[in-house]
Design a protein around this motif. Structure first.
Motif, mmCIF file in Angstrom:
data_model
loop_
_atom_site.group_PDB
_atom_site.id
_atom_site.type_symbol
_atom_site.label_atom_id
_atom_site.label_comp_id
_atom_site.label_asym_id
_atom_site.label_seq_id
_atom_site.Cartn_x
_atom_site.Cartn_y
_atom_site.Cartn_z
ATOM 1 N N GLU A 117 1.158 5.754 0.808
ATOM 2 C CA GLU A 117 0.651 7.032 1.277
ATOM 3 C C GLU A 117 1.401 8.133 0.524
ATOM 4 O O GLU A 117 2.578 7.977 0.179
ATOM 5 C CB GLU A 117 0.833 7.187 2.788
ATOM 6 N N PHE B 5 -6.131 10.901 -1.633
ATOM 7 C CA PHE B 5 -6.624 9.528 -1.638
ATOM 8 C C PHE B 5 -6.485 8.906 -3.029
ATOM 9 O O PHE B 5 -6.087 7.749 -3.175
ATOM 10 C CB PHE B 5 -8.082 9.472 -1.187
ATOM 11 N N GLU B 6 -6.836 9.679 -4.042
ATOM 12 C CA GLU B 6 -6.762 9.172 -5.417
ATOM 13 C C GLU B 6 -5.332 8.782 -5.778
ATOM 14 O O GLU B 6 -5.090 7.698 -6.343
ATOM 15 C CB GLU B 6 -7.263 10.240 -6.386
ATOM 16 N N GLY C 177 -0.465 2.542 -4.960
ATOM 17 C CA GLY C 177 -0.623 1.183 -4.429
ATOM 18 C C GLY C 177 -1.013 0.188 -5.512
ATOM 19 O O GLY C 177 -0.444 -0.915 -5.603
ATOM 20 N N ARG C 178 -1.995 0.546 -6.348
ATOM 21 C CA ARG C 178 -2.416 -0.340 -7.440
ATOM 22 C C ARG C 178 -1.265 -0.624 -8.392
ATOM 23 O O ARG C 178 -1.094 -1.757 -8.871
ATOM 24 C CB ARG C 178 -3.572 0.283 -8.223
ATOM 25 N N GLN D 144 -2.640 8.148 -3.790
ATOM 26 C CA GLN D 144 -2.031 7.053 -3.048
ATOM 27 C C GLN D 144 -2.644 5.705 -3.415
ATOM 28 O O GLN D 144 -1.951 4.673 -3.410
ATOM 29 C CB GLN D 144 -2.065 7.295 -1.535
ATOM 30 N N ARG D 145 -3.914 5.696 -3.802
ATOM 31 C CA ARG D 145 -4.507 4.454 -4.300
ATOM 32 C C ARG D 145 -3.900 4.077 -5.650
ATOM 33 O O ARG D 145 -3.677 2.897 -5.930
ATOM 34 C CB ARG D 145 -6.021 4.600 -4.415
ATOM 35 N N THR E 88 0.848 -1.188 0.000
ATOM 36 C CA THR E 88 0.000 0.000 0.000
ATOM 37 C C THR E 88 0.887 1.242 0.000
ATOM 38 O O THR E 88 2.113 1.136 0.122
ATOM 39 C CB THR E 88 -0.939 -0.001 1.216
#
Length: 245
Positions: free
Chosen positions: A62, A88-89, A95-96, A91-92, A60
């Motif tokens: 941040e 949020f967008e 992670g993806r 860091q997601r 994941t």
């Protein structure tokens, strides 16, 4: 010629300083032009609740920007009590992108947490973060393997990201802030070393674009990502799963 003297299909200079922090399992300071991002990878011997007792790991991320990463001061999100939707967008997305190229079943019940902190922003902070985060993660995993904590290849491929856009009718690679603010079409592309897309984020500001325009932008982005993946190979200099890294 562009504002900074580059050709339309030319990347900004990329500089990487690996092992930038003493305590992190993996860390680097990456500069793409005037955009500067600190990426660190930490390994924790635990996983989220939904993965407990599965034997599978997790990756994941941040993301954050320092208050004076931009021309005017932006309040720290910790002071406002919550992260923004943009944070949020991004860091997601990071992670993806990382999970797309790692075999989580070989990681064991561990979490690799990658932090991407923008020191200075001049366009392409999310793409710079993805590119740097992969190297930081790879360094952290190599450390675990050297200590005998992991067996077998974990990384399935490289992953990097770049921006591309149409500015005043001209296709341009790796937009800086001024170009991004002027762009008719702005696109962020995340791709593996095997030329497989992880994510394509494209937006027309005023005039919609057709498939031919999209194909040309993706082709230009592919050229840029191949250069970034070549740099990742040079930096890592080891072989994992048959990939020269």
């Amino acid at each position: 010629m562009r504002i900074d003297g580059r050709n339309a299909d030319e990347m900004r200079p990329v500089k990487v300083d690996r092992g930038f922090l003493k305590h992190a399992e993996g860390s680097l300071f990456i500069e793409v032009g005037e955009t500067k991002v600190l990426c660190t990878a930490s390994v924790e011997d635990k996983v989220p609740v939904f993965l407990r007792s599965t034997g599978q790991g997790w990756v994941t991320a941040e993301y954050g920007m320092l208050p004076r990463a931009t021309k005017t001061r932006t309040p720290r999100e910790s002071a406002t009590g919550r992260a923004s939707g943009r944070t949020f967008e991004i860091q997601r997305l990071i992670g993806r992108s990382l999970r797309a190229v790692i075999d989580l079943t070989r990681l064991g019940e561990r979490t690799v947490l990658v932090d991407c902190d923008v020191i200075q922003a001049d366009g392409g902070t999310r793409t710079t973060a993805v590119t740097g985060a992969f190297v930081a993660m790879a360094d952290a995993l190599s450390g675990l393997q050297e200590n005998g904590l992991l067996k077998g290849p974990l990384l399935k491929d490289f992953v990097a990201a770049v921006s591309v856009g149409s500015v005043e009718g001209r296709l341009m690679l790796d937009l800086n802030y001024v170009e991004d603010s002027m762009a008719d079409v702005d696109m962020n592309v995340v791709m593996t070393g095997g030329r497989k897309f992880v994510e394509v984020q494209g937006t027309a500001e005023e005039v919609p674009f057709d498939k031919e325009h999209l194909d040309r932008m993706l082709q230009l982005a592919t050229q840029g990502i191949e250069k970034l993946v070549d740099l990742q190979r040079q930096l890592l200099g080891v072989r994992i799963n048959g990939l020269k890294m």
